[in-house]
Design an enzyme around this catalytic site. Sequence first.
Site, PDB file in Angstrom:
ATOM      1  N   LYS A 113     -28.954 -84.947 -27.487  1.00  0.00           N
ATOM      2  CA  LYS A 113     -28.714 -83.903 -26.464  1.00  0.00           C
ATOM      3  C   LYS A 113     -27.538 -83.027 -26.894  1.00  0.00           C
ATOM      4  CE  LYS A 113     -26.093 -85.041 -22.804  1.00  0.00           C
ATOM      5  NZ  LYS A 113     -24.883 -84.251 -22.524  1.00  0.00           N
ATOM      6  N   ASN A 114     -26.476 -83.646 -27.370  1.00  0.00           N
ATOM      7  CA  ASN A 114     -25.238 -82.905 -27.658  1.00  0.00           C
ATOM      8  C   ASN A 114     -25.278 -82.148 -28.965  1.00  0.00           C
ATOM      9  OD1 ASN A 114     -24.350 -83.790 -25.230  1.00  0.00           O
ATOM     10  ND2 ASN A 114     -22.866 -85.256 -26.031  1.00  0.00           N
ATOM     11  N   ARG A 169     -22.038 -77.825 -17.906  1.00  0.00           N
ATOM     12  CA  ARG A 169     -20.834 -77.281 -18.520  1.00  0.00           C
ATOM     13  C   ARG A 169     -21.103 -76.731 -19.916  1.00  0.00           C
ATOM     14  NH1 ARG A 169     -16.539 -78.025 -17.373  1.00  0.00           N
ATOM     15  NH2 ARG A 169     -15.849 -78.145 -19.503  1.00  0.00           N
ATOM     16  N   CYS A 227     -15.601 -81.643 -13.729  1.00  0.00           N
ATOM     17  CA  CYS A 227     -16.708 -82.560 -13.452  1.00  0.00           C
ATOM     18  C   CYS A 227     -16.082 -83.921 -13.164  1.00  0.00           C
ATOM     19  CB  CYS A 227     -17.685 -82.612 -14.629  1.00  0.00           C
ATOM     20  SG  CYS A 227     -17.069 -83.571 -15.989  1.00  0.00           S
ATOM     21  N   ARG A 234     -11.781 -80.713 -17.543  1.00  0.00           N
ATOM     22  CA  ARG A 234     -12.615 -80.098 -18.591  1.00  0.00           C
ATOM     23  C   ARG A 234     -12.289 -78.596 -18.785  1.00  0.00           C
ATOM     24  NH1 ARG A 234     -17.350 -83.164 -19.053  1.00  0.00           N
ATOM     25  NH2 ARG A 234     -17.654 -82.250 -21.120  1.00  0.00           N
ATOM     26  N   PRO A 235     -11.042 -78.233 -19.052  1.00  0.00           N
ATOM     27  CA  PRO A 235     -10.711 -76.807 -19.252  1.00  0.00           C
ATOM     28  C   PRO A 235     -11.425 -76.235 -20.480  1.00  0.00           C
ATOM     29  CG  PRO A 235      -8.881 -78.187 -19.915  1.00  0.00           C
ATOM     30  CD  PRO A 235      -9.882 -79.102 -19.300  1.00  0.00           C
ATOM     31  N   VAL A 236     -11.437 -74.922 -20.581  1.00  0.00           N
ATOM     32  CA  VAL A 236     -12.033 -74.255 -21.756  1.00  0.00           C
ATOM     33  C   VAL A 236     -11.003 -73.357 -22.443  1.00  0.00           C
ATOM     34  CG1 VAL A 236     -14.416 -74.368 -20.944  1.00  0.00           C
ATOM     35  CG2 VAL A 236     -12.962 -72.404 -20.271  1.00  0.00           C
ATOM     36  N   ASP A 237      -9.729 -73.656 -22.221  1.00  0.00           N
ATOM     37  CA  ASP A 237      -8.665 -72.805 -22.789  1.00  0.00           C
ATOM     38  C   ASP A 237      -8.734 -72.719 -24.317  1.00  0.00           C
ATOM     39  OD1 ASP A 237      -8.037 -75.577 -22.526  1.00  0.00           O
ATOM     40  OD2 ASP A 237      -5.951 -75.140 -23.047  1.00  0.00           O
ATOM     41  N   LEU A 238      -9.145 -73.805 -24.967  1.00  0.00           N
ATOM     42  CA  LEU A 238      -9.193 -73.784 -26.442  1.00  0.00           C
ATOM     43  C   LEU A 238     -10.304 -72.854 -26.942  1.00  0.00           C
ATOM     44  CD1 LEU A 238      -8.624 -77.575 -27.186  1.00  0.00           C
ATOM     45  CD2 LEU A 238      -6.929 -75.750 -26.994  1.00  0.00           C
ATOM     46  N   ASP A 268     -18.197 -91.435 -25.297  1.00  0.00           N
ATOM     47  CA  ASP A 268     -19.490 -91.478 -24.602  1.00  0.00           C
ATOM     48  C   ASP A 268     -20.125 -92.862 -24.634  1.00  0.00           C
ATOM     49  OD1 ASP A 268     -20.544 -88.112 -25.541  1.00  0.00           O
ATOM     50  OD2 ASP A 268     -19.111 -88.872 -24.077  1.00  0.00           O
ATOM     51  N   ILE A 324      -9.661 -89.702 -24.512  1.00  0.00           N
ATOM     52  CA  ILE A 324     -10.230 -88.352 -24.561  1.00  0.00           C
ATOM     53  C   ILE A 324     -10.229 -87.686 -23.188  1.00  0.00           C
ATOM     54  CG2 ILE A 324     -12.264 -86.971 -25.184  1.00  0.00           C
ATOM     55  CD1 ILE A 324     -11.039 -88.402 -27.604  1.00  0.00           C
ATOM     56  N   ARG A 346     -30.191 -86.523 -17.200  1.00  0.00           N
ATOM     57  CA  ARG A 346     -29.579 -85.451 -17.986  1.00  0.00           C
ATOM     58  C   ARG A 346     -29.436 -85.879 -19.450  1.00  0.00           C
ATOM     59  NH1 ARG A 346     -24.405 -82.749 -15.581  1.00  0.00           N
ATOM     60  NH2 ARG A 346     -24.798 -81.684 -17.527  1.00  0.00           N
TER      61      ARG A 346
HETATM   62  C1  EPZ Z   1     -18.513 -82.834 -25.747  1.00  0.00           C
HETATM   63  O1  EPZ Z   1     -17.901 -82.312 -24.572  1.00  0.00           O
HETATM   64  C2  EPZ Z   1     -19.706 -83.638 -25.262  1.00  0.00           C
HETATM   65  N1  EPZ Z   1     -20.649 -82.763 -24.555  1.00  0.00           N
HETATM   66  C3  EPZ Z   1     -19.238 -84.756 -24.334  1.00  0.00           C
HETATM   67  O2  EPZ Z   1     -20.369 -85.528 -23.976  1.00  0.00           O
HETATM   68  C4  EPZ Z   1     -18.266 -85.653 -25.108  1.00  0.00           C
HETATM   69  O3  EPZ Z   1     -17.777 -86.652 -24.249  1.00  0.00           O
HETATM   70  C5  EPZ Z   1     -17.103 -84.793 -25.631  1.00  0.00           C
HETATM   71  O4  EPZ Z   1     -17.614 -83.714 -26.445  1.00  0.00           O
HETATM   72  C6  EPZ Z   1     -16.134 -85.614 -26.484  1.00  0.00           C
HETATM   73  O5  EPZ Z   1     -16.805 -86.160 -27.573  1.00  0.00           O
HETATM   74  C7  EPZ Z   1     -21.464 -81.970 -25.286  1.00  0.00           C
HETATM   75  O6  EPZ Z   1     -21.426 -81.953 -26.504  1.00  0.00           O
HETATM   76  C8  EPZ Z   1     -22.416 -81.111 -24.505  1.00  0.00           C
HETATM   77  P1  EPZ Z   1     -14.186 -81.737 -25.882  1.00  0.00           P
HETATM   78  P2  EPZ Z   1     -16.724 -81.200 -24.707  1.00  0.00           P
HETATM   79  O7  EPZ Z   1     -13.996 -80.262 -25.843  1.00  0.00           O
HETATM   80  O8  EPZ Z   1     -17.002 -80.315 -25.867  1.00  0.00           O
HETATM   81  C9  EPZ Z   1     -10.030 -81.234 -23.693  1.00  0.00           C
HETATM   82  C10 EPZ Z   1     -21.845 -86.631 -22.531  1.00  0.00           C
HETATM   83  O9  EPZ Z   1     -21.711 -87.623 -21.811  1.00  0.00           O
HETATM   84  N2  EPZ Z   1     -10.268 -79.790 -23.819  1.00  0.00           N
HETATM   85  O10 EPZ Z   1     -14.296 -82.403 -27.218  1.00  0.00           O
HETATM   86  O11 EPZ Z   1     -16.548 -80.572 -23.382  1.00  0.00           O
HETATM   87  C11 EPZ Z   1     -11.020 -81.911 -22.763  1.00  0.00           C
HETATM   88  O12 EPZ Z   1     -10.586 -81.809 -21.419  1.00  0.00           O
HETATM   89  C12 EPZ Z   1     -20.743 -85.589 -22.583  1.00  0.00           C
HETATM   90  O13 EPZ Z   1     -22.829 -86.402 -23.268  1.00  0.00           O
HETATM   91  C13 EPZ Z   1      -9.242 -78.907 -23.456  1.00  0.00           C
HETATM   92  O14 EPZ Z   1      -8.178 -79.331 -23.031  1.00  0.00           O
HETATM   93  O15 EPZ Z   1     -15.475 -82.119 -25.027  1.00  0.00           O
HETATM   94  C14 EPZ Z   1     -11.014 -83.336 -23.265  1.00  0.00           C
HETATM   95  O16 EPZ Z   1      -9.896 -84.006 -22.727  1.00  0.00           O
HETATM   96  C15 EPZ Z   1     -19.594 -85.940 -21.661  1.00  0.00           C
HETATM   97  N3  EPZ Z   1      -9.461 -77.574 -23.572  1.00  0.00           N
HETATM   98  C16 EPZ Z   1     -10.817 -83.173 -24.776  1.00  0.00           C
HETATM   99  O17 EPZ Z   1     -10.301 -81.844 -24.968  1.00  0.00           O
HETATM  100  C17 EPZ Z   1     -10.639 -77.064 -24.056  1.00  0.00           C
HETATM  101  O18 EPZ Z   1     -10.778 -75.825 -24.156  1.00  0.00           O
HETATM  102  C18 EPZ Z   1     -12.105 -83.289 -25.585  1.00  0.00           C
HETATM  103  O19 EPZ Z   1     -13.033 -82.425 -25.003  1.00  0.00           O
HETATM  104  C19 EPZ Z   1     -11.663 -77.972 -24.420  1.00  0.00           C
HETATM  105  C20 EPZ Z   1     -11.448 -79.326 -24.304  1.00  0.00           C
END
Ligand code: EPZ
Length: 427
Positions: free
Chosen positions: A22-23, A100, A124, A129-133, A314, A336, A406
Site C-alpha cells: 500500500k505504502n 493523509r 490522525c 502528523r505535520p507536513v512542515d518538512l 508499522d 517515530i 485500508r
Molecule cells: C509513512 O507515513 C507511512 N505511510 C506510515 O504508514 C509509516 O508509519 C511512516 O511512513 C513511517 O514509516 C505511507 O507511506 C502512506 P513520516 P509518513 O513522514 O510519510 C514526522 C501505515 O500504517 N514528520 O516518515 O506520514 C511525523 O510526525 C502508515 O501504513 C514531521 O514532523 O511518515 C513522524 O513523527 C501509518 N513533519 C515522523 O516524522 C513532516 O513534514 C515520521 O513520519 C513529516 C513527518
Amino acid sequence: MDRIHIRGGNRLTGTIPISGAKNAALPLMAASLLTQGTLRLSNLPNLVDISTMANLLSQHGVSLEMNGNATGGHTGRVFSLNAGTITSTVTPYNLVRTMRASILVLGPLLAREGKAQVSLPGGCAIGTRPVDLHLQGLEQLGAEIELEEGYIRACVKGRLKGTHIVMPIVSVGATENLLMAACLAEGTTIISNAAREPEVSDLANCLVAMGAKIGGAGSDTLTITGVTSLKGASHEVVSDRIETGTYAMAAAITGGDITLTGGRLDLIESTAKTLIRAGVDITPIDGGLRVCRKSDRIEEVDVMTEPFPGFPTDLQAQIMAMVACTKGASMITETIFENRFMHVPELCRMGANIHVHGASAIIRGVEGLTGAQVMATDLRASVSLVLAGLAAEGETVIDRVYHLDRGYERLEEKLAACGADISRIRK
Ligand code: EPZ
C-alpha cells in the site's frame, strides 16, 4: 460498521499470498501526475486507500483504467493511469481528510503545473502528523507557499530549481514528495538524510523507468538531475513488507507454520532478526518465506522502532501482541510517532499485562489471553487485535474494522485459508 469475529486457539498452517505494498502504491499512483504518458502499475493491492487515491487523481483529470489481475503469478490489480491533461490543481479537504497520503500529489502537481492547492491533512490517531518538512523542502526548491483556510497554496514561476536539501528528521512522505518534485526541477537536487524505506526505493526505480535521473536509491542521499519531461512506463509494485511481517507474527503467535508467497527477507531483515530472537524460524524458500515457531512459547524480546532498515513502526503493535504471552518481560519503544500505543488498553482488556512509560511499553508475559469485544483505532492497532484474537481463548469481536480494510487485502480470507476461525459480520 462491519465487525470481525475470531475464535482463538487454532494453529495456522498453509499459504498466504503477500500483496503489493500500500505504502508504495500510493506515491507511485501520485507519480502519474508527472507525465503526459501512461503509467501502468501492476501488483496493486485491492484496498480502500488505493480506491481513495484513484478517486483523488481522477478529480485532477487523471484517466484510470483497471485491467484486472496482473501476470507473473501475482494476484494484484493492474491500473493504467494517464494524466495527459490535468483539469484541476485543487485537492479538496473531503478527500484529503480520509487519507493523509493525499499530500503526495503536492510535489507532482507543483512540478508539472507550477501550482497546487492541497488541503492540509488533519492529524490522525497516531499523532499530529505535520507536513512542515514537505513544505520546507518545496520552498527550498523555489516554491512560494501560503497556508490559508486549511489549504496549502503553492506556486512557482517557471520551473522548480534544484538545490541541496538536508532533512532534519527522516520522513518517508516528505522524501517521496520532494523526490517527485525534483525530477522535473531545473538543475540538480541532493536530498540528504532521505528516508531509505523500500517504498521510497520502489518509487525511485519507477521514476527512473519514466526517464528521471536519480542516484542513491536505497541510501540516505538521493541525487536527482532534473529533466524537462517524463514519459510513461510499466512498473510492478514491490511486495508489502508490513503485511509480510504481520502474517509472520500470526504464524508465531499461533505456533503455526505458514508459507508467505511473494514475501521477501531483504525487506524485513530487522523484523526477521527480532523474530528469530523470539524463537521463530524464518526461511527463504522459492518465491517466498516459510515461517514457523520452533518451541512451545515465544521468547521475550526488546524492540525499538526506527526508520528503515531498523524495526518498522508499522509492525510495533503487531509484535506487542506477539510477545504478550512470553515467560519473561519485553520492552517496546516507539520512536517515530508520539501516540502509537492505542492498542495497549485493548490488549489489556484481553488479559495482557502492559504498562506504558512515555515512549516505552513494558509487556510482562501472561499465561494466555482471553477473547473480548475490542475496538480498532488505527490500521496497525486493528491488526494487532486480530493477532491477539487468533491466540486468545474464546471469542474476540473487533469493531470498526474499516481501519483494517485500508491496509490489509482480504485479511479474513487469507487467515481462514490457513485454519483460523475468523469471519466478518457485515453491519
Ligand atoms: C509513512 O507515513 C507511512 N505511510 C506510515 O504508514 C509509516 O508509519 C511512516 O511512513 C513511517 O514509516 C505511507 O507511506 C502512506 P513520516 P509518513 O513522514 O510519510 C514526522 C501505515 O500504517 N514528520 O516518515 O506520514 C511525523 O510526525 C502508515 O501504513 C514531521 O514532523 O511518515 C513522524 O513523527 C501509518 N513533519 C515522523 O516524522 C513532516 O513534514 C515520521 O513520519 C513529516 C513527518
